[in-house]
Scaffold this motif. Structure first.
Motif, mmCIF file in Angstrom:
data_model
loop_
_atom_site.group_PDB
_atom_site.id
_atom_site.type_symbol
_atom_site.label_atom_id
_atom_site.label_comp_id
_atom_site.label_asym_id
_atom_site.label_seq_id
_atom_site.Cartn_x
_atom_site.Cartn_y
_atom_site.Cartn_z
ATOM 1 N N LEU A 90 0.737 0.331 8.353
ATOM 2 C CA LEU A 90 1.814 1.163 7.808
ATOM 3 C C LEU A 90 2.346 2.131 8.864
ATOM 4 N N THR A 91 1.439 2.671 9.676
ATOM 5 C CA THR A 91 1.857 3.586 10.741
ATOM 6 C C THR A 91 2.794 2.880 11.705
ATOM 7 N N LYS A 92 2.426 1.646 12.056
ATOM 8 C CA LYS A 92 3.229 0.871 13.000
ATOM 9 C C LYS A 92 4.601 0.524 12.408
ATOM 10 N N THR A 93 4.606 0.229 11.107
ATOM 11 C CA THR A 93 5.843 -0.210 10.453
ATOM 12 C C THR A 93 6.745 0.946 10.038
ATOM 13 N N PHE A 94 6.131 1.978 9.425
ATOM 14 C CA PHE A 94 6.920 3.046 8.804
ATOM 15 C C PHE A 94 6.749 4.419 9.452
ATOM 16 N N GLY A 95 5.761 4.592 10.325
ATOM 17 C CA GLY A 95 5.507 5.903 10.923
ATOM 18 C C GLY A 95 4.312 6.577 10.281
ATOM 19 N N ILE A 96 3.723 7.518 11.010
ATOM 20 C CA ILE A 96 2.449 8.097 10.585
ATOM 21 C C ILE A 96 2.586 8.988 9.348
ATOM 22 N N THR A 97 3.713 9.721 9.223
ATOM 23 C CA THR A 97 3.866 10.585 8.049
ATOM 24 C C THR A 97 3.914 9.764 6.772
ATOM 25 N N THR A 98 4.646 8.659 6.787
ATOM 26 C CA THR A 98 4.695 7.789 5.615
ATOM 27 C C THR A 98 3.317 7.235 5.292
ATOM 28 N N THR A 115 12.347 24.420 -0.900
ATOM 29 C CA THR A 115 13.511 24.729 -0.064
ATOM 30 C C THR A 115 14.688 23.833 -0.446
ATOM 31 N N ASN A 116 14.534 23.132 -1.566
ATOM 32 C CA ASN A 116 15.596 22.238 -2.056
ATOM 33 C C ASN A 116 15.980 21.197 -1.011
ATOM 34 N N GLY A 117 14.972 20.748 -0.269
ATOM 35 C CA GLY A 117 15.201 19.702 0.711
ATOM 36 C C GLY A 117 15.777 20.173 2.030
ATOM 37 N N GLU A 118 15.984 21.466 2.211
ATOM 38 C CA GLU A 118 16.550 21.952 3.474
ATOM 39 C C GLU A 118 15.561 21.821 4.629
ATOM 40 N N ILE A 119 14.254 21.848 4.304
ATOM 41 C CA ILE A 119 13.220 21.673 5.325
ATOM 42 C C ILE A 119 12.460 20.389 5.044
ATOM 43 N N TYR A 120 12.313 19.561 6.076
ATOM 44 C CA TYR A 120 11.473 18.371 6.005
ATOM 45 C C TYR A 120 10.210 18.645 6.806
ATOM 46 N N VAL A 121 9.070 18.253 6.244
ATOM 47 C CA VAL A 121 7.784 18.526 6.886
ATOM 48 C C VAL A 121 7.212 17.266 7.502
ATOM 49 N N ASN A 122 7.002 17.328 8.796
ATOM 50 C CA ASN A 122 6.318 16.285 9.544
ATOM 51 C C ASN A 122 4.836 16.605 9.531
#
Length: 388
Positions: free
Chosen positions: A26-34, A97-104
């Motif tokens: 999943l990390t390889k396909t979609f990224g580590i946060t996903t 934050t109503n989506g104004e901030i995305y958290v990695n």
């Protein structure tokens, strides 16, 4: 080990291998946060669910005006045994934050652990770091007051203290002067006396004399173990498992949840619930970055941290019980000190001893301020947590 036990262990090992492989895919396909979000939601095995999670993450990141990174040593599922609540904080920040901030999320030591994360926050490399208060101390020494033994070791006393006016008025301005803002705290439980295989449990001061005791970066803990007659040995957290296995150190003192979460169950023989110092954790935030945010986002971030703190407090007893059960299943014996046994250690190294007065004056500003903090630790506030 019986044949059935071997079969069970093989099944468990196979399951863990499959989950790790799925996580890497999943990390390889979609990224580590996903991958972390999918793991936390329990949908690693579902390709469709993982793809939907990835789609949601992409959309959230695209809509956001600001992307922030939270670094921590813990994996996404760690809150089952160690109530760190990383995914909860991520969700809270994004939603409040109503989506104004995305958290990695940079979990699982991706950006380091302990003091390394605090340093990256202070330098502005990441916006938020999650680490113990002990590992915070080298950069913001005033929080090291918590590591003076036997005055706020219990969960409730720790929570009373860090939410009190005297703590906010005396300690947090000094933390800010070092470039940090405390976004939220995590309560866990108190520190232990944990010994490697082949050692008897530490149940009295005689048992700890001369023991090579691994300590973190806290001056308080080094002084404390010297007062007890042990041989404090500073070792970086990442090097601690191998140091214990090799006999470089014979004992260590993390909270029970931490010992289980970081895989010490197979190299320890006894854990004593010593209740010396609270194993508090903190989400530290780069103050300059925070102050540069619009006022409404500052308020929403504070609220997200407040809600996560309350979620943490509710999770504490369940996480402790799970960790204790798994440690016992691995053959580790857990000891709870009797009142007289606890008193014997406190008499040698407790906060009441004169040796701590210079530290109280240096960090609290005066003995009077420390006494006010002691009173605050013993005064119930707006928060309740179970004293496991």
């Amino acid at each position: 080990m019986s044949e059935n036990s071997q079969d069970t262990k093989h099944i468990e090992d196979t399951k863990e291998f499959v989950e790790r492989r799925r996580f890497l895919d999943l990390t390889k396909t979609f990224g580590i946060t996903t991958a972390f979000v999918a793991g936390g939601a329990g949908v690693l095995a579902s390709g469709d669910a993982a793809a939907q999670t990835a789609k949601e993450e992409r959309e959230r990141k695209k809509r956001a005006k600001i992307t922030m990174t939270i670094g921590t040593a813990y994996i996404a599922g760690a809150s089952r045994s160690y109530p760190m609540m990383q995914l909860d904080l991520k969700e809270n920040i994004q939603n409040m934050t109503n989506g104004e901030i995305y958290v990695n999320l940079a979990l699982g030591k991706k950006l380091g652990a302990g003091a390394k994360l605090a340093k990256k926050v202070q330098e502005g490399i990441i916006q938020v770091g999650h680490h113990s208060i002990s590992n915070f101390a080298p950069f913001a020494p005033d929080v090291d007051l918590i590591n003076i033994p036997y005055w706020c070791a219990e969960n409730q006393k720790f929570v009373n203290l860090v939410t009190s006016k005297i703590w906010k008025n005396v300690v947090l301005p000094k933390v800010a002067a070092k470039g940090f803002k405390v976004l939220s705290y995590n309560s866990t439980s108190a520190r232990t006396f944990a010994v490697r295989k082949g050692f008897k449990p530490i149940l009295s001061p005689d048992d700890i004399k001369g023991v090579k005791f691994r300590v973190p970066g806290s001056k308080m803990l080094r002084q404390f173990y010297r007062m007890l007659g042990a041989n404090p040995t500073p070792i970086a957290w990442g090097e601690t498992p191998s140091a214990i296995k090799q006999g470089v150190a014979d004992a260590l003192d993390p909270v029970l949840n931490g010992l289980y979460t970081f895989g010490f169950k197979d190299i320890l023989s006894h854990v004593t619930l010593a209740r010396t110092v609270h194993g508090g954790q903190v989400y530290s935030c780069n103050l300059e970055w925070f102050n540069g945010l619009p006022k409404h986002l500052q308020e929403q971030l504070d609220f997200a941290g407040e809600v996560m703190f309350r979620q943490n407090l509710a999770k504490v007893p369940a996480a402790f019980a799970y960790s204790a059960s798994e440690m016992r299943a691995a053959g580790v014996t857990i000891h709870d000190l009797k009142k007289d046994q606890h008193a014997a250690f406190k008499e040698l190294g407790g906060y009441q001893r004169k040796e701590w007065d210079p530290i109280k004056k240096e960090l609290a500003g005066s003995i009077s301020n420390f006494d006010k903090m002691l009173e605050a630790a013993n005064t119930p506030g707006d928060y309740y947590v179970h004293n496991v």
